[in-house]
Design an enzyme around this catalytic site. Structure first.
Site, short mmCIF file in Angstrom:
data_model
loop_
_atom_site.label_atom_id
_atom_site.label_comp_id
_atom_site.label_asym_id
_atom_site.label_seq_id
_atom_site.Cartn_x
_atom_site.Cartn_y
_atom_site.Cartn_z
CE1 TYR A 221 -3.04 -3.17 0.49
CE2 TYR A 221 -3.62 -2.33 2.79
CZ TYR A 221 -3.75 -3.13 1.58
OH TYR A 221 -4.65 -4.23 1.84
CG HIS B 128 -1.17 -8.45 0.59
ND1 HIS B 128 -0.59 -7.24 0.27
CD2 HIS B 128 -2.39 -8.42 0.11
CE1 HIS B 128 -1.84 -6.57 0.23
NE2 HIS B 128 -2.75 -7.07 0.14
#
Length: 272
Positions: A47, A105
Protein backbone atom coordinates in the site's frame (compact mmCIF):
# COMPACT_ATOMS: atom_id res chain seq x y z
CA UNK A 1 -16.19 -2.87 20.36
CA UNK A 2 -16.32 -6.66 20.25
CA UNK A 3 -13.09 -8.58 19.76
CA UNK A 4 -12.26 -11.99 18.30
CA UNK A 5 -9.76 -14.06 20.24
CA UNK A 6 -7.33 -15.87 17.97
CA UNK A 7 -3.83 -17.24 18.53
CA UNK A 8 -3.45 -15.25 21.75
CA UNK A 9 -4.32 -11.91 20.19
CA UNK A 10 -7.51 -9.89 20.56
CA UNK A 11 -8.76 -8.67 17.18
CA UNK A 12 -11.27 -5.78 17.14
CA UNK A 13 -14.11 -6.85 14.86
CA UNK A 14 -14.27 -3.51 13.06
CA UNK A 15 -11.05 -2.07 11.69
CA UNK A 16 -9.90 0.59 9.25
CA UNK A 17 -8.76 -0.54 5.81
CA UNK A 18 -6.19 1.76 4.19
CA UNK A 19 -5.69 0.44 0.64
CA UNK A 20 -5.19 3.28 -1.86
CA UNK A 21 -4.75 5.86 0.90
CA UNK A 22 -1.31 7.43 1.00
CA UNK A 23 0.62 10.39 2.36
CA UNK A 24 -1.17 13.16 4.22
CA UNK A 25 -4.60 11.80 3.29
CA UNK A 26 -3.76 8.46 4.89
CA UNK A 27 -2.22 10.04 7.96
CA UNK A 28 -5.27 12.26 8.50
CA UNK A 29 -7.64 9.32 8.02
CA UNK A 30 -5.83 7.18 10.58
CA UNK A 31 -5.60 10.05 13.07
CA UNK A 32 -9.34 10.64 12.64
CA UNK A 33 -10.18 6.95 13.08
CA UNK A 34 -8.08 6.63 16.22
CA UNK A 35 -9.70 9.75 17.67
CA UNK A 36 -13.15 8.23 17.00
CA UNK A 37 -12.20 5.04 18.83
CA UNK A 38 -10.92 2.68 16.14
CA UNK A 39 -8.19 0.42 17.48
CA UNK A 40 -7.63 -1.91 14.51
CA UNK A 41 -5.58 -0.55 11.59
CA UNK A 42 -4.89 -2.66 8.50
CA UNK A 43 -2.05 -1.94 6.08
CA UNK A 44 0.48 -3.72 3.85
CA UNK A 45 3.89 -3.09 2.37
CA UNK A 46 2.26 -2.88 -1.08
CA UNK A 47 0.00 0.00 0.00
CA UNK A 48 3.04 2.29 0.37
CA UNK A 49 1.41 4.01 3.35
CA UNK A 50 3.11 2.43 6.37
CA UNK A 51 5.14 5.59 7.04
CA UNK A 52 1.99 7.73 7.10
CA UNK A 53 0.30 5.23 9.42
CA UNK A 54 3.34 5.13 11.69
CA UNK A 55 3.27 8.92 11.94
CA UNK A 56 -0.46 8.89 12.72
CA UNK A 57 -0.05 6.27 15.45
CA UNK A 58 2.86 8.17 16.97
CA UNK A 59 0.84 11.41 17.01
CA UNK A 60 -2.32 9.81 18.39
CA UNK A 61 -1.18 9.22 21.95
CA UNK A 62 -3.08 5.91 21.98
CA UNK A 63 -1.11 3.41 24.11
CA UNK A 64 0.48 0.71 21.98
CA UNK A 65 -1.11 -2.03 24.08
CA UNK A 66 -4.56 -0.75 23.06
CA UNK A 67 -3.84 -0.92 19.32
CA UNK A 68 -4.05 -3.77 16.83
CA UNK A 69 -1.89 -3.26 13.72
CA UNK A 70 -1.87 -5.68 10.78
CA UNK A 71 0.55 -5.50 7.88
CA UNK A 72 1.37 -7.90 5.06
CA UNK A 73 4.22 -9.22 2.94
CA UNK A 74 3.80 -8.94 -0.84
CA UNK A 75 3.66 -12.09 -2.96
CA UNK A 76 6.96 -11.22 -4.70
CA UNK A 77 8.78 -11.32 -1.33
CA UNK A 78 7.94 -14.80 -0.08
CA UNK A 79 11.47 -16.25 -0.04
CA UNK A 80 12.70 -16.44 3.58
CA UNK A 81 15.35 -13.71 3.26
CA UNK A 82 12.95 -11.46 1.36
CA UNK A 83 10.27 -11.91 4.03
CA UNK A 84 12.72 -10.77 6.70
CA UNK A 85 13.79 -7.73 4.69
CA UNK A 86 10.17 -6.78 4.02
CA UNK A 87 9.21 -7.27 7.65
CA UNK A 88 12.10 -5.16 8.95
CA UNK A 89 11.22 -2.39 6.49
CA UNK A 90 7.55 -2.46 7.53
CA UNK A 91 8.38 -2.24 11.24
CA UNK A 92 10.73 0.68 10.62
CA UNK A 93 8.14 2.58 8.57
CA UNK A 94 5.42 1.92 11.14
CA UNK A 95 7.77 3.06 13.96
CA UNK A 96 6.80 -0.04 15.92
CA UNK A 97 8.73 -2.69 17.83
CA UNK A 98 6.19 -5.33 16.79
CA UNK A 99 3.03 -5.82 14.76
CA UNK A 100 0.02 -7.67 16.10
CA UNK A 101 -0.58 -9.62 12.91
CA UNK A 102 1.65 -10.30 9.89
CA UNK A 103 0.00 -11.83 6.84
CA UNK A 104 0.99 -13.38 3.55
CA UNK A 105 -0.80 -10.84 1.33
CA UNK A 106 -1.32 -13.11 -1.68
CA UNK A 107 -0.16 -16.66 -2.34
CA UNK A 108 2.42 -17.21 -5.08
CA UNK A 109 2.68 -20.29 -7.29
CA UNK A 110 6.46 -20.28 -6.77
CA UNK A 111 6.39 -20.06 -2.96
CA UNK A 112 7.63 -22.83 -0.70
CA UNK A 113 4.78 -22.67 1.78
CA UNK A 114 6.60 -24.61 4.49
CA UNK A 115 9.60 -22.27 4.26
CA UNK A 116 7.32 -19.22 4.32
CA UNK A 117 5.70 -20.32 7.56
CA UNK A 118 8.98 -21.40 9.11
CA UNK A 119 10.17 -17.81 8.60
CA UNK A 120 6.92 -16.30 9.89
CA UNK A 121 7.03 -18.54 12.95
CA UNK A 122 10.53 -17.30 13.74
CA UNK A 123 9.27 -13.71 13.61
CA UNK A 124 6.53 -14.74 16.00
CA UNK A 125 8.96 -16.51 18.34
CA UNK A 126 11.12 -13.38 18.36
CA UNK A 127 8.08 -11.41 19.56
CA UNK A 128 8.14 -9.04 16.62
CA UNK A 129 4.92 -10.42 15.15
CA UNK A 130 2.44 -11.38 17.85
CA UNK A 131 0.52 -13.57 15.41
CA UNK A 132 0.75 -14.64 11.76
CA UNK A 133 -1.85 -15.38 9.13
CA UNK A 134 -2.84 -15.36 5.49
CA UNK A 135 -4.89 -13.37 3.01
CA UNK A 136 -6.52 -14.46 -0.24
CA UNK A 137 -5.97 -18.15 0.50
CA UNK A 138 -8.28 -20.63 -1.19
CA UNK A 139 -9.75 -23.67 0.51
CA UNK A 140 -7.03 -25.86 -0.99
CA UNK A 141 -4.26 -23.55 0.26
CA UNK A 142 -5.87 -23.33 3.69
CA UNK A 143 -5.96 -27.11 3.97
CA UNK A 144 -2.27 -27.35 3.10
CA UNK A 145 -1.41 -24.58 5.57
CA UNK A 146 -3.51 -25.85 8.47
CA UNK A 147 -3.46 -29.63 8.03
CA UNK A 148 -0.08 -30.37 6.47
CA UNK A 149 2.17 -27.53 7.63
CA UNK A 150 0.15 -27.04 10.84
CA UNK A 151 0.82 -23.30 10.79
CA UNK A 152 -0.94 -21.46 13.64
CA UNK A 153 -2.69 -18.92 11.45
CA UNK A 154 -4.76 -16.28 13.21
CA UNK A 155 -7.01 -15.43 10.24
CA UNK A 156 -7.66 -15.59 6.52
CA UNK A 157 -8.31 -12.12 5.14
CA UNK A 158 -10.45 -12.36 2.00
CA UNK A 159 -12.91 -10.39 -0.10
CA UNK A 160 -16.29 -10.92 1.53
CA UNK A 161 -19.52 -8.96 1.27
CA UNK A 162 -23.25 -9.36 0.68
CA UNK A 163 -22.65 -9.93 -3.05
CA UNK A 164 -20.05 -12.71 -2.81
CA UNK A 165 -20.50 -16.23 -1.45
CA UNK A 166 -17.62 -17.36 0.76
CA UNK A 167 -19.54 -20.10 2.57
CA UNK A 168 -17.09 -22.93 1.79
CA UNK A 169 -14.04 -21.06 3.04
CA UNK A 170 -15.99 -19.70 6.01
CA UNK A 171 -17.23 -23.17 7.01
CA UNK A 172 -13.65 -24.47 6.99
CA UNK A 173 -12.41 -21.55 9.09
CA UNK A 174 -15.35 -21.80 11.50
CA UNK A 175 -14.72 -25.49 12.10
CA UNK A 176 -11.17 -24.65 13.20
CA UNK A 177 -11.89 -21.46 15.13
CA UNK A 178 -10.01 -19.27 12.65
CA UNK A 179 -11.49 -15.80 12.03
CA UNK A 180 -12.40 -14.51 8.58
CA UNK A 181 -11.36 -10.88 8.10
CA UNK A 182 -13.51 -9.34 5.35
CA UNK A 183 -11.92 -6.81 3.05
CA UNK A 184 -14.06 -4.85 0.56
CA UNK A 185 -16.97 -5.45 2.98
CA UNK A 186 -19.00 -2.77 1.18
CA UNK A 187 -18.35 -4.31 -2.27
CA UNK A 188 -16.10 -1.39 -3.25
CA UNK A 189 -18.92 1.07 -2.63
CA UNK A 190 -21.56 -0.86 -4.55
CA UNK A 191 -23.47 -1.69 -1.38
CA UNK A 192 -24.51 1.96 -1.15
CA UNK A 193 -26.63 1.74 -4.30
CA UNK A 194 -28.12 -1.74 -3.86
CA UNK A 195 -31.91 -1.45 -3.73
CA UNK A 196 -32.36 -4.32 -1.28
CA UNK A 197 -29.84 -2.88 1.16
CA UNK A 198 -31.30 0.62 0.75
CA UNK A 199 -34.80 -0.70 1.54
CA UNK A 200 -33.58 -2.50 4.67
CA UNK A 201 -31.71 0.62 5.71
CA UNK A 202 -34.82 2.78 5.42
CA UNK A 203 -36.66 0.37 7.69
CA UNK A 204 -34.00 0.86 10.39
CA UNK A 205 -33.23 4.55 9.71
CA UNK A 206 -29.77 3.53 8.53
CA UNK A 207 -27.69 3.61 5.37
CA UNK A 208 -27.30 0.70 2.95
CA UNK A 209 -23.59 0.44 3.75
CA UNK A 210 -24.37 0.18 7.46
CA UNK A 211 -26.73 -2.71 6.69
CA UNK A 212 -24.07 -4.46 4.60
CA UNK A 213 -21.48 -4.03 7.34
CA UNK A 214 -23.74 -5.20 10.16
CA UNK A 215 -24.77 -8.26 8.11
CA UNK A 216 -21.10 -9.28 8.10
CA UNK A 217 -20.42 -8.46 11.74
CA UNK A 218 -23.49 -10.42 12.86
CA UNK A 219 -21.80 -13.57 11.56
CA UNK A 220 -19.78 -15.76 13.88
CA UNK A 221 -16.02 -15.32 13.59
CA UNK A 222 -16.08 -12.43 11.10
CA UNK A 223 -14.22 -9.11 11.35
CA UNK A 224 -14.38 -6.36 8.72
CA UNK A 225 -11.98 -3.64 7.58
CA UNK A 226 -13.86 -1.10 5.45
CA UNK A 227 -11.74 1.62 3.91
CA UNK A 228 -12.96 5.05 5.01
CA UNK A 229 -10.92 8.21 4.58
CA UNK A 230 -13.56 10.71 5.79
CA UNK A 231 -14.51 11.05 9.44
CA UNK A 232 -18.25 10.91 8.66
CA UNK A 233 -17.82 7.56 6.90
CA UNK A 234 -15.70 6.23 9.75
CA UNK A 235 -18.37 7.34 12.21
CA UNK A 236 -21.15 5.77 10.14
CA UNK A 237 -19.28 2.46 10.10
CA UNK A 238 -18.93 2.57 13.88
CA UNK A 239 -22.62 3.38 14.25
CA UNK A 240 -23.47 0.29 12.17
CA UNK A 241 -22.50 -1.75 15.23
CA UNK A 242 -25.69 -0.60 16.98
CA UNK A 243 -27.99 -1.73 14.14
CA UNK A 244 -30.27 -4.73 14.77
CA UNK A 245 -31.14 -6.75 11.66
CA UNK A 246 -34.03 -9.20 11.85
CA UNK A 247 -34.72 -12.53 10.15
CA UNK A 248 -36.62 -10.82 7.34
CA UNK A 249 -33.61 -8.59 6.63
CA UNK A 250 -31.21 -11.53 6.62
CA UNK A 251 -33.49 -13.49 4.28
CA UNK A 252 -33.58 -10.56 1.85
CA UNK A 253 -29.78 -10.24 1.91
CA UNK A 254 -29.42 -14.00 1.44
CA UNK A 255 -31.47 -13.61 -1.74
CA UNK A 256 -28.99 -11.22 -3.35
CA UNK A 257 -26.80 -12.69 -6.13
CA UNK A 258 -23.58 -13.89 -4.52
CA UNK A 259 -21.31 -14.11 -7.56
CA UNK A 260 -19.71 -10.66 -7.58
CA UNK A 261 -15.96 -10.83 -7.00
CA UNK A 262 -14.33 -7.43 -7.50
CA UNK A 263 -10.70 -8.22 -6.56
CA UNK A 264 -9.05 -10.78 -8.82
CA UNK A 265 -5.69 -9.60 -10.18
CA UNK A 266 -3.74 -11.61 -12.72
CA UNK A 267 -1.61 -13.22 -9.99
CA UNK A 268 -4.64 -14.34 -7.96
CA UNK A 269 -5.01 -18.08 -7.25
CA UNK A 270 -7.67 -20.19 -8.95
CA UNK A 271 -10.63 -19.39 -6.72
CA UNK A 272 -12.55 -22.31 -5.22
Amino acid sequence: MEHLQTQRISLPRLGLGTYRMQGDVCRAAVESALALGYRHIDTAEMYANEEAIGAAIAASGVPRRDLHVTTKVWHENLAPDAIRRAFDASLKKLRLDFVDLYLVHWPSPSMNLAAVFETLMKLKQEGRARAIGVANFTLALLKTTVEEIRAPIACNQIEYHAMLDQSKVKAYLDARGIPLVAYCPLAQGRAASDETLIKIGRKHNAGATQVALKWLLDQHGVAAIPKASRAESQRANLEALTLSLDDEDRKAIAGLPKDKRFVSPGFAPAWD
